[in-house]
Write an enzyme that holds these catalytic residues in place. Structure first.
Site, short mmCIF file in Angstrom:
data_model
loop_
_atom_site.label_atom_id
_atom_site.label_comp_id
_atom_site.label_asym_id
_atom_site.label_seq_id
_atom_site.Cartn_x
_atom_site.Cartn_y
_atom_site.Cartn_z
N LYS A 160 0.83 -1.22 0.00
CA LYS A 160 0.00 0.00 0.00
C LYS A 160 0.86 1.26 0.00
CE LYS A 160 -2.16 -0.15 3.98
NZ LYS A 160 -1.61 -1.34 4.61
N ARG B 20 -9.43 2.06 8.55
CA ARG B 20 -9.12 0.67 8.88
C ARG B 20 -10.27 0.01 9.64
NH1 ARG B 20 -3.09 1.36 8.82
NH2 ARG B 20 -2.13 -0.67 9.08
N ARG C 118 11.52 -6.61 5.46
CA ARG C 118 11.29 -5.17 5.35
C ARG C 118 12.21 -4.41 6.29
NH1 ARG C 118 5.34 -2.49 5.12
NH2 ARG C 118 5.16 -2.76 7.35
N ARG D 262 11.21 -2.34 11.81
CA ARG D 262 10.14 -1.75 12.62
C ARG D 262 9.75 -2.75 13.70
NH1 ARG D 262 5.51 0.38 8.57
NH2 ARG D 262 4.20 -0.60 10.14
N ARG E 75 -1.05 -8.43 13.54
CA ARG E 75 -1.57 -7.38 12.66
C ARG E 75 -2.45 -7.98 11.57
NH1 ARG E 75 3.55 -4.36 10.73
NH2 ARG E 75 2.15 -2.83 9.84
P1 AMP Z 1 0.92 1.09 8.92
O1 AMP Z 1 2.22 1.78 8.78
O2 AMP Z 1 -0.17 1.67 8.07
O3 AMP Z 1 1.03 -0.41 8.78
O4 AMP Z 1 0.44 1.35 10.44
C1 AMP Z 1 1.22 0.92 11.55
C2 AMP Z 1 0.36 0.86 12.80
O5 AMP Z 1 -0.18 2.16 13.09
C3 AMP Z 1 -0.85 -0.06 12.72
O6 AMP Z 1 -0.53 -1.42 12.96
C4 AMP Z 1 -1.74 0.54 13.81
O7 AMP Z 1 -1.27 0.20 15.09
C5 AMP Z 1 -1.50 2.03 13.62
N1 AMP Z 1 -2.45 2.62 12.64
C6 AMP Z 1 -2.15 3.14 11.41
N2 AMP Z 1 -3.25 3.59 10.79
C7 AMP Z 1 -4.28 3.34 11.64
C8 AMP Z 1 -5.68 3.55 11.57
N3 AMP Z 1 -6.26 4.08 10.49
N4 AMP Z 1 -6.43 3.17 12.65
C9 AMP Z 1 -5.87 2.64 13.75
N5 AMP Z 1 -4.56 2.38 13.87
C10 AMP Z 1 -3.77 2.74 12.83
#
Ligand code: AMP
Length: 206
Positions: A13, A88, A122, A153, A164
């Site tokens: 994404k 989400r 990653r 990360r 996740r």
């Molecule tokens: P990402 O980098 O998009 O994979 O996001 C990393 C983490 O940030 C996720 O696993 C969640 O803990 C948090 N996060 C990111 N976007 C959201 C969202 N829209 N709603 C809730 N938690 C989020």
């Protein structure tokens, strides 16, 4: 034009949302990047979000929606936005519908097994935020953009990735049917090489 990139963690994404953002000249809003920035800076929001992010859980809707509303009010968002990692949950999608008209939702399709394999490699740059994969790095373990040493990360550690994915299937996957019912969903297979996925994303947006 407002575009949502929907898909599990590790589906590409972020990479493809960024490319589309550059191609179209409209900003990409990644709630994950915004939360990591808040955490790095030790803000009250960052401190509240940290435990959820590191456990592979979603940050509560209220916090993320407020953060996103503030970002969308900035002038660079006036002509459209690429949403990466938001919404989400269904409540987030409902809140977004109140503040932005969505034109297209690109659903990145990829099996869980491919994700787990991909996320083990990653790497992220702690200095500039660039994300890459060990297979693209050759012998160097440094950031190709700024030269800093790369890190993993915390939420990419194997047990957190599985958590996740569970959270994705439970809380985010229902958005596929939601946007399909609204006639906005286009799918892009993202299980192959990055350039193949790029072509699939382009086709989905054509
Ligand atoms: P990402 O980098 O998009 O994979 O996001 C990393 C983490 O940030 C996720 O696993 C969640 O803990 C948090 N996060 C990111 N976007 C959201 C969202 N829209 N709603 C809730 N938690 C989020």
């Amino acid at each position: 034009m407002n575009i949502i990139f929907l898909g599990p963690p590790g589906s590409g994404k972020g990479t493809h949302a960024q490319r589309v953002s550059e191609d179209m000249g409209i900003p990409r809003i990644s709630t994950g990047d915004m939360l990591r920035e808040q955490m790095k800076n030790g803000t009250p929001l960052g401190r509240e979000a940290q435990a959820f992010v590191e456990a592979g859980e979603l940050v509560p809707d209220g916090l993320v929606i407020k953060m996103l509303q503030e970002r969308l009010a900035q002038p660079d968002c006036a002509h459209g936005v690429i949403f990466d990692g938001f919404p989400r949950t269904l409540p987030q999608a409902e809140a977004l519908a109140q503040i932005a008209d969505i034109d297209v939702v690109v659903n990145m399709e990829i099996p869980d097994e491919v994700i787990v394999e991909r996320m083990q490699g990653r790497r992220v740059c702690p200095a500039c935020g660039h994300t890459t994969h060990v297979e693209q790095l050759g012998d160097s373990q440094s950031c190709p953009k700024c030269g800093q040493g790369l890190t993993i990360r915390k939420d990419d550690l194997p047990e957190t990735v599985l958590q996740r994915l569970r959270v994705y299937h439970e809380q985010t996957q229902p958005l596929i049917a939601h946007y399909q019912a609204l006639g906005l969903l286009r799918s892009a297979d993202s299980s192959g090489a990055v350039e193949t996925t790029r072509a699939n994303v382009r086709a989905a947006l054509a």
